[in-house]
Design a protein around this motif. Structure first.
Motif, mmCIF file in Angstrom:
data_model
loop_
_atom_site.group_PDB
_atom_site.id
_atom_site.type_symbol
_atom_site.label_atom_id
_atom_site.label_comp_id
_atom_site.label_asym_id
_atom_site.label_seq_id
_atom_site.Cartn_x
_atom_site.Cartn_y
_atom_site.Cartn_z
ATOM 1 N N MET A 1 0.801 -1.225 0.000
ATOM 2 C CA MET A 1 0.000 0.000 0.000
ATOM 3 C C MET A 1 0.834 1.276 0.000
ATOM 4 S SD MET A 1 -3.182 -1.074 2.446
ATOM 5 C CE MET A 1 -4.709 -1.173 1.509
ATOM 6 N N VAL A 2 1.616 1.502 1.043
ATOM 7 C CA VAL A 2 2.368 2.750 1.170
ATOM 8 C C VAL A 2 3.850 2.437 1.339
ATOM 9 C CG1 VAL A 2 2.733 4.816 2.595
ATOM 10 C CG2 VAL A 2 0.400 4.013 2.138
ATOM 11 N N ALA A 3 4.655 3.080 0.512
ATOM 12 C CA ALA A 3 6.110 2.899 0.554
ATOM 13 C C ALA A 3 6.726 3.799 1.605
ATOM 14 C CB ALA A 3 6.701 3.239 -0.812
ATOM 15 N N PHE A 4 7.727 3.286 2.307
ATOM 16 C CA PHE A 4 8.507 4.095 3.224
ATOM 17 C C PHE A 4 9.807 4.439 2.514
ATOM 18 C CE2 PHE A 4 5.991 1.340 6.222
ATOM 19 C CZ PHE A 4 4.978 2.274 6.367
ATOM 20 N N ASN B 1 3.277 9.979 -1.778
ATOM 21 C CA ASN B 1 3.050 9.798 -3.213
ATOM 22 C C ASN B 1 2.599 8.386 -3.590
ATOM 23 O OD1 ASN B 1 3.759 12.461 -3.620
ATOM 24 N ND2 ASN B 1 5.889 11.970 -4.085
ATOM 25 N N ILE B 2 2.715 7.441 -2.665
ATOM 26 C CA ILE B 2 2.330 6.037 -2.901
ATOM 27 C C ILE B 2 2.935 5.537 -4.221
ATOM 28 C CG2 ILE B 2 0.424 4.371 -2.984
ATOM 29 C CD1 ILE B 2 -1.232 6.261 -1.322
ATOM 30 N N ASP B 3 4.228 5.733 -4.336
ATOM 31 C CA ASP B 3 4.998 5.316 -5.510
ATOM 32 C C ASP B 3 5.860 4.141 -5.068
ATOM 33 O OD1 ASP B 3 6.387 5.249 -7.935
ATOM 34 O OD2 ASP B 3 7.768 6.834 -7.319
ATOM 35 N N ILE B 4 5.579 2.942 -5.589
ATOM 36 C CA ILE B 4 6.226 1.740 -5.058
ATOM 37 C C ILE B 4 7.523 1.356 -5.779
ATOM 38 C CG2 ILE B 4 5.882 -0.697 -4.471
ATOM 39 C CD1 ILE B 4 4.044 1.252 -2.890
ATOM 40 N N PRO B 5 7.482 1.011 -7.064
ATOM 41 C CA PRO B 5 8.703 0.458 -7.672
ATOM 42 C C PRO B 5 9.695 1.543 -8.111
ATOM 43 C CG PRO B 5 6.904 0.312 -9.243
ATOM 44 C CD PRO B 5 6.353 0.934 -7.981
ATOM 45 N N HIS B 6 10.753 1.688 -7.341
ATOM 46 C CA HIS B 6 11.826 2.623 -7.677
ATOM 47 C C HIS B 6 13.039 2.283 -6.806
ATOM 48 C CE1 HIS B 6 11.025 4.681 -3.909
ATOM 49 N NE2 HIS B 6 9.751 4.785 -4.249
ATOM 50 N N ASP B 7 14.056 3.106 -6.877
ATOM 51 C CA ASP B 7 15.266 2.826 -6.093
ATOM 52 C C ASP B 7 15.590 3.972 -5.130
ATOM 53 O OD1 ASP B 7 16.116 4.713 -7.885
ATOM 54 O OD2 ASP B 7 17.744 3.515 -8.722
#
Length: 185
Positions: free
Chosen positions: A89-92, A98-104
């Motif tokens: 649900m929510v990325a830390f 922004n609830i943006d999950i796939p990144h580095d």
């Protein structure tokens, strides 16, 4: 002020060679959510995705255990956690609102497997984006679980370990620790 905490315990530790553990706290005050996570004994020098998972319908999420290893390969992968923990649900990361999950843009552990994360989030922005994504502004933190993910690319994983998300493979998404978020009065 409303406070939530999670004791984060190891998952997949017998397979990855470390027993990642730590704590997370969430403080809601005024229009701010302060998120603090401290982890120990994670795989060293590794980026660690971290999120809360849950069910959009408000069902209470539970932590995964080896019982969720449905394909019996000895690993509990991201897909196997969904039955008891729900969806990511929510990325830390650097901007949870922004609830943006796939990144580095997630924390990286040091040479001792330690990392500490603190982020102050505009609660109204997070709630608005959460409602767009999941149909409700209510984060229901006490119905969520936190996952810490990530092992080095050098760790040999069987082909049965699922977890490809965009351009990121199962090494990035493999859960290494989990904790149930509970309200603290």
């Amino acid at each position: 002020m409303t406070k939530y905490e999670a004791q984060i315990v190891p998952l997949n530790d017998t397979k990855i060679g470390t027993s990642a553990h730590g704590t997370a706290t969430f403080l809601e005050e005024n229009d701010k959510l302060t998120i603090t996570i401290e982890m120990f004994d994670t795989p060293a020098n590794t980026e660690h995705w971290e999120h809360f998972h849950g069910f959009p319908d408000g069902k209470d999420a539970a932590i995964s255990t080896i019982d969720q290893d449905t394909n019996l390969d000895g690993f509990v992968d991201l897909m196997e956690t969904e039955a008891v923990s729900g969806t990511t649900m929510v990325a830390f990361d650097d901007a949870p609102e922004n609830i943006d999950i796939p990144h580095d843009r997630y924390p990286v552990s040091d040479a001792n497997g330690h990392f500490s994360y603190t982020q102050v989030v505009p609660l109204s922005t997070l709630q608005a984006n959460f409602e767009k994504a999941f149909g409700s502004k209510d984060l229901q933190l006490d119905k969520r679980v936190i996952y810490i993910h990530g092992v080095p690319a050098s760790l040999e994983l069987p082909a049965t370990v699922a977890g490809m998300v965009g351009d990121f493979d199962a090494h990035v998404t493999l859960p290494i620790a989990v904790g149930k978020i509970k309200r603290v009065d």
